[in-house]
Design a protein around this motif. Sequence first.
Motif, short mmCIF file in Angstrom:
data_model
loop_
_atom_site.label_atom_id
_atom_site.label_comp_id
_atom_site.label_asym_id
_atom_site.label_seq_id
_atom_site.Cartn_x
_atom_site.Cartn_y
_atom_site.Cartn_z
N ARG A 1 0.97 -0.74 -0.18
CA ARG A 1 0.22 0.10 0.24
C ARG A 1 1.01 1.26 0.17
NH1 ARG A 1 -3.60 2.08 5.60
NH2 ARG A 1 -4.50 3.72 4.32
N ASN A 2 1.56 1.53 0.97
CA ASN A 2 2.64 2.55 1.11
C ASN A 2 4.27 2.16 0.22
OD1 ASN A 2 4.30 1.32 2.95
ND2 ASN A 2 3.45 1.97 4.45
N ALA A 3 4.31 0.61 -0.58
CA ALA A 3 5.31 0.99 -1.45
C ALA A 3 5.93 2.58 -2.08
CB ALA A 3 5.61 -0.46 -2.10
N ASP A 4 4.43 2.77 -3.40
CA ASP A 4 4.58 3.33 -3.90
C ASP A 4 5.46 5.16 -3.75
OD1 ASP A 4 3.62 4.69 -6.16
OD2 ASP A 4 2.65 6.00 -4.78
N GLU A 5 4.85 5.97 -2.27
CA GLU A 5 4.80 6.35 -1.11
C GLU A 5 6.73 6.63 -1.94
OE1 GLU A 5 4.81 9.27 2.74
OE2 GLU A 5 3.41 7.30 2.50
N ALA A 6 7.09 5.58 -0.97
CA ALA A 6 8.59 5.37 -0.87
C ALA A 6 9.59 4.83 -2.32
CB ALA A 6 8.66 3.29 -0.16
N CYS A 7 9.06 4.79 -2.71
CA CYS A 7 9.38 4.45 -4.45
C CYS A 7 9.55 6.24 -4.82
CB CYS A 7 9.00 3.29 -5.32
SG CYS A 7 8.83 2.12 -4.54
#
Length: 437
Positions: free
Chosen positions: A340-346
Amino acid sequence: MEPLHPLTRRLREVHDELHGEAGGELRSSIPALQEVDPDRFGLALCTADGHLHEAGDVTDRFTIQSVVKPFVYALALTDSGFDAVHDSVGVEPTGEAFNALVLEDVTGRPPNPMVNAGAILTGCLVAGDDATTRKQRIRDGVSAFAGRSLDDDERVSESEKGAGERNRALAWLMKAEGSLPYDVEDALDVYVFACSLEVDARDLAVMGATLSAGGWNPVTGEQVVPPTVNRTVLSVMATCGMYDGAGRWFVDVGLPAKSGVAGGIVAVQPGQLGIGAWSPRLDEHGNSVRAARACALLSERLGMHELRPEGKGLRVVAAHERREGGRLHVVRLQGPLTLRNADEACRAVVAAAQELDDAAHRPGAVVVDLRSVGWLHEPAVQLLCTTVDDVQAAGHLVRLVDRDREESPEWEGSTPESTLESLEEAVAQCASALRPR
């Protein structure tokens, strides 16, 4: 006096609220189950890190009955493999009673391992050369889930054998269809033995917590079954575990669960906790009235439904620092790194690289600090590593920092020199590489 833990308090509130519930009837088809006090009621919860909370009659022993089915299924998958088990037993819900004389039309297989026909067959697929060795494997395996050695109740098993005409009919029906290539009496002996293992509400909570933790028992520290097996078991529990009441159960409670005619229920919130509930009176589906109601209230009051909206949640990017005159960026992450929050990290890592490009800092460096990340979801890690590879391919240095790198299988396959345990070392490496020589 030490104050009650809030989870213990919630359990006791639910227990007190339902203590006067008198709906349902004792199981009539197994005479020995008629002898129990119908007013007994135990409720336990075990977190995925092994902490127990309890209320009521949690030490009263009862036979596990059909609650054993997902655990025998897990052992069969582990011992015989997915292909062999799924060639023999389906995974589809039936909408029928647990003891219905129903097999798949084309294959002659039992429809799933949570109904009696499926459980009779999966008991034959655990490791062992005969009924005796299979029973020992089941005792040992289910004991590993519970975190203690379990006994069987021979009086109940004998009572069950004497009232087992329908199960015998199911076994012979499978034999006639060619889906039970085992001796009927041996198969029934193994099945009845598994159902006669004695547990209490605390045992069921620990067993549920083991499923919650991916097959790892949080009390003993033993990996009982592989995570892939565990996932399959939870999936079938979610769709089939509560028999012809499974659909309404998942709508109302939203947790994988399994019931038994002695009044036990195990329910699982994956990654969080297991619930063990016991009360002998049953509804028309064969599920404990009070135990089912307790699970529903806990799910509602603790927000446990698996399909609940999660809300905005915690931002995974805690900080973005610039050092070495802007040539070195440190991206600090926090909380669980999930899909869910990997997009923000990437996006944060890509933004750092873009900022280096815009400032004509080539090469520049990005350090991704994961020391405050409490849980790594492997697909999320793979997405992050793909982004790291792309930034490195564009000419920048990248270092990842994870204090538990050596114990984190999620990093398997990442570049060894790019993942360190010390932020200071990662920053020093990058700063040294960026300075003129």
